[in-house]
Write a protein that holds these residues in place. Structure first.
Motif, PDB file in Angstrom:
ATOM      1  N   ILE A 197       0.830  -1.203   0.000  1.00 38.94           N
ATOM      2  CA  ILE A 197       0.000   0.000   0.000  1.00 38.94           C
ATOM      3  C   ILE A 197       0.868   1.257   0.000  1.00 38.94           C
ATOM      4  O   ILE A 197       0.586   2.221  -0.733  1.00 38.94           O
ATOM      5  N   LEU A 198       1.933   1.269   0.776  1.00 36.33           N
ATOM      6  CA  LEU A 198       2.836   2.428   0.808  1.00 36.33           C
ATOM      7  C   LEU A 198       3.463   2.680  -0.565  1.00 36.33           C
ATOM      8  O   LEU A 198       3.525   3.829  -1.025  1.00 36.33           O
ATOM      9  N   GLN A 199       3.917   1.615  -1.213  1.00 40.06           N
ATOM     10  CA  GLN A 199       4.540   1.787  -2.524  1.00 40.06           C
ATOM     11  C   GLN A 199       3.530   2.305  -3.547  1.00 40.06           C
ATOM     12  O   GLN A 199       3.888   3.094  -4.423  1.00 40.06           O
ATOM     13  N   HIS A 200       2.292   1.856  -3.433  1.00 40.58           N
ATOM     14  CA  HIS A 200       1.253   2.346  -4.340  1.00 40.58           C
ATOM     15  C   HIS A 200       1.043   3.842  -4.166  1.00 40.58           C
ATOM     16  O   HIS A 200       0.649   4.535  -5.115  1.00 40.58           O
ATOM     17  N   HIS A 201       1.323   4.339  -2.966  1.00 33.28           N
ATOM     18  CA  HIS A 201       1.144   5.767  -2.685  1.00 33.28           C
ATOM     19  C   HIS A 201       2.456   6.540  -2.738  1.00 33.28           C
ATOM     20  O   HIS A 201       2.562   7.620  -2.144  1.00 33.28           O
ATOM     21  N   GLY A 202       3.429   6.004  -3.456  1.00 34.14           N
ATOM     22  CA  GLY A 202       4.615   6.783  -3.770  1.00 34.14           C
ATOM     23  C   GLY A 202       5.802   6.626  -2.850  1.00 34.14           C
ATOM     24  O   GLY A 202       6.805   7.318  -3.025  1.00 34.14           O
ATOM     25  N   TRP A 203       5.741   5.729  -1.901  1.00 27.50           N
ATOM     26  CA  TRP A 203       6.863   5.531  -0.995  1.00 27.50           C
ATOM     27  C   TRP A 203       7.833   4.495  -1.542  1.00 27.50           C
ATOM     28  O   TRP A 203       7.419   3.521  -2.183  1.00 27.50           O
ATOM     29  N   GLN A 204       9.110   4.714  -1.285  1.00 25.81           N
ATOM     30  CA  GLN A 204      10.116   3.690  -1.528  1.00 25.81           C
ATOM     31  C   GLN A 204      10.312   2.952  -0.203  1.00 25.81           C
ATOM     32  O   GLN A 204      10.670   3.563   0.804  1.00 25.81           O
ATOM     33  N   VAL A 205      10.073   1.655  -0.210  1.00 19.58           N
ATOM     34  CA  VAL A 205      10.075   0.883   1.031  1.00 19.58           C
ATOM     35  C   VAL A 205      11.094  -0.244   0.960  1.00 19.58           C
ATOM     36  O   VAL A 205      11.118  -1.013  -0.001  1.00 19.58           O
ATOM     37  N   ASN A 206      11.936  -0.304   1.969  1.00 21.32           N
ATOM     38  CA  ASN A 206      12.868  -1.414   2.130  1.00 21.32           C
ATOM     39  C   ASN A 206      12.332  -2.285   3.268  1.00 21.32           C
ATOM     40  O   ASN A 206      12.264  -1.843   4.414  1.00 21.32           O
ATOM     41  N   VAL A 207      11.900  -3.499   2.937  1.00 26.85           N
ATOM     42  CA  VAL A 207      11.303  -4.390   3.929  1.00 26.85           C
ATOM     43  C   VAL A 207      12.330  -5.415   4.388  1.00 26.85           C
ATOM     44  O   VAL A 207      12.975  -6.080   3.584  1.00 26.85           O
ATOM     45  N   CYS A 208      12.485  -5.530   5.689  1.00 25.99           N
ATOM     46  CA  CYS A 208      13.315  -6.580   6.275  1.00 25.99           C
ATOM     47  C   CYS A 208      12.474  -7.256   7.348  1.00 25.99           C
ATOM     48  O   CYS A 208      12.418  -6.804   8.492  1.00 25.99           O
TER      49      CYS A 208
END
Length: 312
Positions: A197-208
Motif C-alpha cells: 500500500i505504501l509503494q502504491h502511494h509513492g513511498w520507496q520501502v525497504n522491507v526486512c
C-alpha cells in the motif's frame, strides 16, 4: 522426475528444512517414543530461517507454477452493485488447502463482483494473515501448514499489488521508509501488506521482515537515509524486544533520531503497550500507515527547511 514446481515441491522443501525442528527421540517409562516438549519455547531462529525459505524459494515457484491462473487479472472488473460479503474463514481454508488454482479463481471472482484490489488486500488478506498467525500461536495449525498458507497469501498479495498499477509517482525527493519486524518475529506477512500500500502511494520501502538482532536494523538504517522507520509487533512476548530496539535506535542516532512508526496486532489487542514505547506515530492499518507516514515526512521536511534557514 519429481515435480520441482508448485506447492508439492514447496511442502517437500519445507518438510526437509523443518526436520531440524522435530523433537529428538526420548526415553520414557513407556519405552522409546517421539514427542515434543510443549513447555519449551519454539526455536524462533530456525523458524525464521524457514520463513526466509518461503520468501526466497517457495513463493517464486508458486508464482511460476500458477502464472496461468493469475493471467489477465488486471482486466478483471465488475460492477460494485454485485459485491457481496468477504468471507475470511473461507479464504483462510483455501490458503491452508493444497489447491492454488482455487485460490486464484476465488480472488478473480471477487474482483469480478466489484471488489478493488486494494480493498481485497486490506479487508481480506490482512485479516486472513492475522488469523493464520493466531492459528499458529494457539497451536490449532502446525507450522508447515501455516507457513505454506502464508506463502500462498504472499502470492495473492503480489498479484493484487501488480493489479493495482502505479499510484502516486515518486518525486525528486522520494519518501523512504525502512519497514521491519520486531527482532524475533516469526510471521510478518502484515509487513508485506503495508509495504504494498505504501509503494502504491509513492513511498520507496525497504522491507526486512525477519530480524534476529536489533543490530541488523541499525546497520540497515545507517546504510541508507530513511525518513521513517516502521516497526511491527504481533507477538505480545516480544514487547520488550521492541522497546529495546527503539531505545537503541534513539541512542545510536542521538543527533538525528529517526521518526519511528509502530503498528501490529499486539498494539490493537493491548493499547497500553504504546505507553512503554518511544514512538512518534502509531498506525492501526495500512491505510492509516500511509497517512501517518506522510505526516511524519512533512514534519521532517519542515524541520530540515527550518534548520537550513537558521544556518543561512
Amino acid at each position: 522426475m519429481a515435480d520441482q514446481s508448485g506447492s508439492g515441491f514447496a511442502e517437500r522443501r519445507l518438510k526437509a528444512s523443518h526436520s531440524a525442528l522435530r523433537p529428538v527421540e526420548h526415553q520414557s517409562d513407556h519405552g522409546s517414543e517421539f514427542f515434543e516438549d510443549v513447555s519449551q519455547p519454539r526455536d524462533g531462529h530456525a523458524q525464521a530461517n524457514l520463513a526466509r525459505t518461503i520468501e526466497a524459494e517457495i513463493i517464486p515457484r508458486l508464482m511460476l507454477a500458477h502464472r496461468k491462473s493469475w493471467g489477465g487479472i488486471h482486466g478483471v472488473a465488475g460492477r460494485r452493485s454485485q459485491k457481496g460479503q468477504l468471507d475470511i474463514p473461507v479464504f483462510v481454508s483455501l490458503l491452508i488447502a493444497d489447491d492454488d488454482d482455487q485460490i486464484a479463481l476465488h480472488v478473480r471472482d471477487l474482483l469480478a463482483k466489484g471488489f478493488e484490489p486494494q480493498s481485497l488486500i486490506l479487508e481480506l488478506l490482512a485479516p486472513a494473515a492475522r488469523r493464520l498467525g493466531d492459528m499458529w500461536c494457539q497451536d490449532t495449525c502446525d507450522f508447515i501448514a501455516v507457513t505454506l498458507a502464508m506463502g500462498r497469501l504472499q502470492v495473492v498479495l503480489r498479484n493484487l499489488g501488480a493489479a493495482m498499477g502505479h499510484g502516486s509517482k515518486v518525486g525528486a525527493d522520494p519518501r523512504r521508509m525502512l519497514l521491519c519486524g520486531t527482532p524475533g518475529e516469526e510471521h510478518t506477512t502484515g509487513l508485506s501488506v503495508v509495504s504494498t500500500i505504501l509503494q502504491h502511494h509513492g513511498w520507496q520501502v525497504n522491507v526486512c521482515a525477519y530480524i534476529d538482532e536489533v543490530e541488523e536494523i541499525i546497520s540497515l538504517a545507517r546504510a541508507e537515509t530513511y525518513h521513517v522507520i516502521g516497526l511491527t509487533l504481533s507477538c505480545n512476548r516480544l514487547l520488550q524486544s521492541l522497546i529495546d530496539c527503539v531505545d537503541q535506535l534513539h541512542a545510536v542516532f542521538e543527533d538525528s533520531p529517526p521518526r519511528v512508526l509502530v503498528g501490529g496486532h499486539a498494539f490493537l489487542a493491548h493499547p497500553e503497550f504504546l505507553t512503554k514505547v518511544r514512538y512518534d506515530a502509531f498506525a492501526r492499518d495500512a491505510v492509516e500507515a500511509v497517512k501517518v507516514a506522510n505526516q511524519l515526512y512533512e514534519d521532517t521536511r519542515t524541520e530540515r527547511l527550518e534548520a537550513t534557514a537558521d544556518c543561512c
